[in-house]
Structure formats: structure tokens, C-alpha cells
Design a protein around this motif. Structure first.
Motif, PDB file in Angstrom:
ATOM      1  N   LEU A  87       0.727  -1.051  -0.135  1.00  0.00           N
ATOM      2  CA  LEU A  87       0.191   0.071  -0.096  1.00  0.00           C
ATOM      3  C   LEU A  87       1.003   1.366  -0.097  1.00  0.00           C
ATOM      4  O   LEU A  87       1.704   1.439   0.942  1.00  0.00           O
ATOM      5  CB  LEU A  87      -0.780   0.043   1.417  1.00  0.00           C
ATOM      6  CG  LEU A  87      -2.255  -0.593   1.087  1.00  0.00           C
ATOM      7  CD1 LEU A  87      -2.499  -0.769   2.636  1.00  0.00           C
ATOM      8  CD2 LEU A  87      -3.165  -0.019   0.048  1.00  0.00           C
ATOM      9  N   HIS A 101      -7.071  -2.953  -2.755  1.00  0.00           N
ATOM     10  CA  HIS A 101      -7.478  -2.800  -1.208  1.00  0.00           C
ATOM     11  C   HIS A 101      -8.764  -1.970  -1.263  1.00  0.00           C
ATOM     12  O   HIS A 101      -8.796  -0.950  -1.735  1.00  0.00           O
ATOM     13  CB  HIS A 101      -6.305  -2.142  -0.631  1.00  0.00           C
ATOM     14  CG  HIS A 101      -6.690  -1.884   0.770  1.00  0.00           C
ATOM     15  ND1 HIS A 101      -6.362  -2.996   1.610  1.00  0.00           N
ATOM     16  CD2 HIS A 101      -6.694  -0.764   1.522  1.00  0.00           C
ATOM     17  CE1 HIS A 101      -6.536  -2.412   2.946  1.00  0.00           C
ATOM     18  NE2 HIS A 101      -6.904  -1.146   2.892  1.00  0.00           N
ATOM     19  N   ASP A 109      -5.178   1.292  -3.338  1.00  0.00           N
ATOM     20  CA  ASP A 109      -6.346   1.341  -2.440  1.00  0.00           C
ATOM     21  C   ASP A 109      -7.512   2.126  -3.231  1.00  0.00           C
ATOM     22  O   ASP A 109      -7.575   3.358  -3.447  1.00  0.00           O
ATOM     23  CB  ASP A 109      -6.126   2.353  -1.207  1.00  0.00           C
ATOM     24  CG  ASP A 109      -7.112   2.792  -0.468  1.00  0.00           C
ATOM     25  OD1 ASP A 109      -8.373   2.103  -0.516  1.00  0.00           O
ATOM     26  OD2 ASP A 109      -6.903   3.114   0.845  1.00  0.00           O
ATOM     27  N   SER A 129      -0.830   3.890   3.252  1.00  0.00           N
ATOM     28  CA  SER A 129      -0.886   3.321   4.482  1.00  0.00           C
ATOM     29  C   SER A 129      -0.902   4.401   5.666  1.00  0.00           C
ATOM     30  O   SER A 129      -0.014   5.094   5.853  1.00  0.00           O
ATOM     31  CB  SER A 129      -0.280   2.156   4.657  1.00  0.00           C
ATOM     32  OG  SER A 129      -0.292   1.692   6.010  1.00  0.00           O
TER      33      SER A 129
END
Length: 152
Positions: free
Chosen positions: A72, A140, A104, A75
């Protein structure tokens, strides 16, 4: 592996992978899937800790298996840009594993062109960090409209 109880720990993970190997499974990449063979694909979304991912990468390397690790960029729990984390990600690569982008998708609209543009941009950023081409993306928190869709 019915009947086997494996504890949820690094030792348990090692026993789980060894159990698959003992039963004739091999860890393969996405491009090496053969329907007539017993194999597993090992993949990890690094949602919380790059340090934990490195420990897992060593376990897998010691067992002579490789895996995919999805990072990620956005994050709240780690920063892939720090010197320590950059070295850790490159260490995962040096152990024979692949690094991919854990995109994401909730940060972007569900419009495919917007998402593709964002994926391209984030892949470029991750490639700069790891100094390797990024060939794999996992979502994600994908937008609900993306679930079940396929794009050719």
C-alpha cells in the motif's frame, strides 16, 4: 491437510507451507498455473507492517518458495518511502519474491479510466521505490461497483 491443527504464528505458517510441500504442492507464480498440477500461489497484502512481511519472506525463502507481496502506498500504518522500509522491500525482492501494488481503490472513483490512471501513477511510484518493474496489482477496499467486474 484435514485434521492438522496449525497455530497462528510464524512457526505455524512455516509448518503450513511445509505441510503443503510434503503433500506434493509447489508454490508457483500466476503465470505458471497448470490445472493438472498441485500448486499454491502465495500472496500477501502488506496492510500493517513491512517488518512482518520481511519475516514472512525469510520463512518462505528458507523453505525455497516464493510469494507475491502487495504494498500500500497510502497506508496509515507504514511509509514505504522511508529508507528502512525501502531497504526492506528491496530485501524481499532479493529473497526471490515479487512486489506488487496494493491499490487502495477507495481513494478513487469507480470509473475505470480514472482507476487505470491512478494504478499507472502508483505503479510508477512503487517502481521508483523498489527499482523494479511492478507487474501485479491487487485491490485494497475496492469500490462496490468494481466487485465482480472484469475488464479485458
Amino acid at each position: 491437510m484435514s485434521g492438522d491443527v496449525v497455530e497462528f504464528s510464524t512457526r505455524g505458517y512455516q509448518a503450513l507451507i511445509q505441510g503443503f510441500k510434503d503433500r506434493g504442492y509447489s508454490a508457483v507464480g500466476y503465470e505458471d498455473i497448470h490445472p493438472d498440477q498441485q500448486h499454491i500461489i502465495l500472496r500477501h497484502d502488506i496492510d500493517m507492517s513491512i517488518e512482518a512481511a520481511v519475516r514472512t519472506a525469510y520463512i518462505e525463502s528458507d523453505l525455497s518458495v516464493s510469494a507475491y507481496y502487495f504494498v500500500l502506498l497510502r497506508s496509515e500504518l507504514y511509509n514505504p518511502y522511508t529508507e528502512r522500509n525501502t531497504k526492506s522491500l528491496r530485501n524481499i525482492l532479493s529473497l526471490g519474491h515479487q512486489i506488487g501494488l496494493h491499490l487502495d481503490a477507495s481513494m478513487y472513483s469507480s470509473d475505470w479510466s480514472n482507476l487505470e490512471s491512478a494504478a499507472e501513477k502508483e505503479c510508477g511510484i512503487l517502481e521508483n521505490i523498489i527499482q523494479e518493474k511492478v507487474n501485479f496489482i491487487s485491490f485494497h477496499r475496492p469500490h462496490r461497483d468494481l466487485l465482480g467486474n472484469s475488464r479485458n
